[in-house]
Scaffold this active site. Structure first.
Site, short mmCIF file in Angstrom:
data_model
loop_
_atom_site.label_atom_id
_atom_site.label_comp_id
_atom_site.label_asym_id
_atom_site.label_seq_id
_atom_site.Cartn_x
_atom_site.Cartn_y
_atom_site.Cartn_z
CB SER A 105 -0.95 0.00 1.20
OG SER A 105 -0.24 -0.20 2.40
CG HIS B 47 -3.73 -0.53 -2.40
ND1 HIS B 47 -4.10 0.80 -2.35
CD2 HIS B 47 -3.51 -0.89 -1.11
CE1 HIS B 47 -4.10 1.21 -1.10
NE2 HIS B 47 -3.74 0.20 -0.33
CE LYS C 120 -7.27 0.55 0.40
NZ LYS C 120 -7.28 1.73 1.27
C1 LIG Z 1 -3.60 -3.74 2.11
C2 LIG Z 1 -4.71 -3.01 2.78
N1 LIG Z 1 -5.62 -3.72 3.48
C3 LIG Z 1 -6.64 -3.12 4.09
C4 LIG Z 1 -6.82 -1.75 4.03
C5 LIG Z 1 -7.98 -1.17 4.75
O1 LIG Z 1 -9.11 -1.21 3.94
P1 LIG Z 1 -10.45 -0.57 4.46
O2 LIG Z 1 -10.30 0.90 4.24
O3 LIG Z 1 -11.54 -1.20 3.67
O4 LIG Z 1 -10.53 -0.90 5.92
C6 LIG Z 1 -5.91 -0.98 3.30
C7 LIG Z 1 -6.02 0.49 3.18
O5 LIG Z 1 -6.57 1.23 3.89
C8 LIG Z 1 -4.84 -1.61 2.68
O6 LIG Z 1 -3.95 -0.90 2.01
#
Ligand SMILES: Cc1ncc(COP(=O)(O)O)c(C=O)c1O
Length: 391
Positions: A177, A205, A237
Site C-alpha cells: 500500500s 490496491h 478504493k
Molecule cells: C492492504 C490493505 N488492506 C486493508 C486496508 C484497509 O481497507 P479498508 O479501508 O476497507 O478498511 C488498506 C487500506 O486502507 C490496505 O492498504
C-alpha cells in the site's frame, strides 16, 4: 494524565510526525476544494474515479429509497438484506470463487479472518511491509507471529522449514500500500505449498486496477483459488464506495460466518452501500477504458519523473511514491507542493520505516494528462538539498 498526553503530542510535532486532517468541501476527485481552497489532488485511492460517479451515487439513493438508511442489526440477527446477498454473489462471480462474505471494512475483515482461522499453537508469517490490518489481525489471533523481510522468499522458506505444529498461514498485501510493488505471489504460492501453509492475499490496491478484467493481482499473475485460498478485497478504493469482502470456498466462508468476531458482533453495513457497490462493480467490468487510461497516466508520470531525476520507486501501479528519506523532508516537499495548489500527502513513521518517509503520489483514471503534467512541473521545483535545506 492529560498533561502527559499533551507533552507526547508536542514531542510528536517536534519530530515532524504530527498528523492533521484536512476537510474536503466537495466530492472526491482530482480537483477537490480542501479547507475552502481548490486543489489538484494526487492522494486518494479512488483509482478508477468512481467515488463520485453519478451512476454510483444514484444507486446509493435508490438503495436507500428501497431499503432505508440503516441495516438495523448484525448480519446474523436480522441485518442481512437482499442487496448484501446480491453483492456477495456478484463479488464471488467476479473473482471466480464459490463464495464471498461482506465485511464493513477490510481492516475488520483481516482481523476477523485471522482470529477465526488461527489461535494459540498456530503460526503466521507476514511480509514486513504488510498493511497494519494484517499485522494487527496476526497479533490478535494469538498465533506465533513472524515477519519476514520484504518479498524475501528465501528468508521465508528458511523460516518455514522449522517445524511448528498447528496451522500455518502466510499473509501478504497483493499490492503493497505504501510502495506500490506487487508481492512475489508466484513464488509465495510455491513456498506455501512446500511448507503446507495457507496463503492469504489482501488485494486492497489491486482489485479493480490490475488484470485485464480488473480482477486484481491474482488475475494479472494467473493465480486462482487452488493457489491462494484466502482472498481479501476492499470496496473503498478502486470501487469507490465502502466495505470489503473475503472470497474463497464454501468451507472458508461458512467458518467465517460462524467464527469471525468482527463479522458477527457488529451492525451490517447500510444496504444502500451494497446497492452502490453493485453498480460500481458493474462499471468496473463494463468500462475497461478506465484501467487503460490509468495505465496511460502511470506511464506519463513515471516517464516525466524519471526525466526530472526524481526518486521514483519501482512500482507499476497507481501508487507512485517519491522517496524523501526523513520525515522533515517529506513534509517540506508536501508543503512546497501545497504552496502551488497541489495536494500530495507525506507518509511518515510508523506507517513506513523512519528513514523512508515519502510523498505518496496516487494516480486515478479521473486525472487528465494535463493534470499529471501540472504535477510534474511542480515537482520540478522541489527543494532537493539536504534535510536542513528542506526543513
Ligand atoms: C492492504 C490493505 N488492506 C486493508 C486496508 C484497509 O481497507 P479498508 O479501508 O476497507 O478498511 C488498506 C487500506 O486502507 C490496505 O492498504
Amino acid at each position: 494524565m492529560m498533561r502527559a498526553l499533551v507533552a507526547d503530542l508536542e514531542r510528536r510535532r517536534a519530530a515532524h510526525l504530527y498528523r492533521a486532517r484536512r476537510t474536503l468541501d466537495t466530492p472526491q476527485g482530482p480537483e477537490p476544494v480542501v479547507d475552502g481552497r481548490p486543489m489538484l489532488a494526487f492522494c486518494s485511492n479512488d483509482y478508477l474515479g468512481l467515488a463520485a460517479d453519478p451512476r454510483v451515487v444514484e444507486a446509493l439513493r435508490r438503495g436507500a429509497r428501497e431499503y432505508g438508511a440503516g441495516s438495523g442489526a448484525a448480519h446474523l440477527v436480522s441485518g442481512h438484506m437482499a442487496p448484501h446477498q446480491a453483492l456477495e454473489q456478484e463479488l464471488a462471480a467476479f473473482v471466480g470463487r464459490p463464495r464471498a462474505l461482506l465485511f464493513s471494512t477490510d481492516y475488520m475483515a483481516n482481523l476477523g479472518v485471522m482470529t477465526a482461522l488461527l489461535g494459540r499453537g498456530d503460526t503466521v508469517w507476514e511480509d514486513r511491509l504488510n498493511h497494519a490490518s494484517l499485522i494487527d489481525g496476526g497479533l490478535l489471533s494469538r498465533a506465533r507471529f513472524h515477519r519476514y523481510p520484504h518479498a524475501d522468499l528465501a528468508a521465508l522458506a528458511r523460516r518455514l522449514g522449522r517445524p511448528t505444529g498447528g496451522r500455518r498461514l502466510i499473509a501478504t498485501d497483493g499490492v503493497f500500500s505504501m510502495d506500490g510493488d506487487l508481492a512475489p505471489l508466484t513464488g509465495l504460492v510455491r513456498v506455501a505449498a512446500d511448507a503446507g501453509a495457507w496463503l492469504m492475499v489482501d488485494d486492497a490496491h489491486g482489485l479493480g486496477v490490475l488484470g485485464a478484467g480488473g480482477r486484481g493481482t491474482l488475475e494479472q499473475l494467473g493465480l486462482g483459488i487452488d493457489q491462494v485460498p484466502i482472498l481479501m478485497g476492499t470496496l473503498g478504493k478502486a470501487l469507490g464506495t465502502f466495505g470489503a469482502f473475503v472470497a474463497g470456498t464454501e468451507g472458508l466462508i461458512e467458518t467465517l460466518i460462524q467464527q469471525a468476531r468482527s463479522y458477527i458482533y457488529t451492525t451490517a453495513p447500510p444496504p444502500a452501500l451494497a446497492t452502490a457497490s453493485r453498480e460500481s462493480l458493474r462499471i468496473v467490468q463494463a468500462e475497461p477504458w478506465r484501467r487503460a487510461r490509468l495505465l496511460e497516466r502511470i506511464a506519463e508520470f513515471r516517464q516525466g519523473a524519471a526525466a526530472l531525476g526524481l526518486p521514483l520507486m519501482a512500482s507499476a501501479t497507481p501508487i507512485q511514491p517519491l522517496l524523501a528519506g526523513s520525515a522533515a523532508r517529506a513534509l517540506a516537499w508536501s508543503r512546497h507542493l501545497e504552496g502551488q495548489g497541489i495536494l500530495v500527502t507525506a507518509i511518515r513513521s510508523p506507517t513506513v520505516p523512519e528513514d523512508r518517509a515519502r510523498l505518496r503520489v496516487t494516480l486515478s483514471a479521473a486525472h487528465s494528462a494535463a493534470q499529471v503534467e501540472h504535477l510534474l512541473e511542480a515537482l520540478a521545483t522541489l527543494p532537493r538539498g539536504g534535510d536542513d535545506d528542506a526543513a
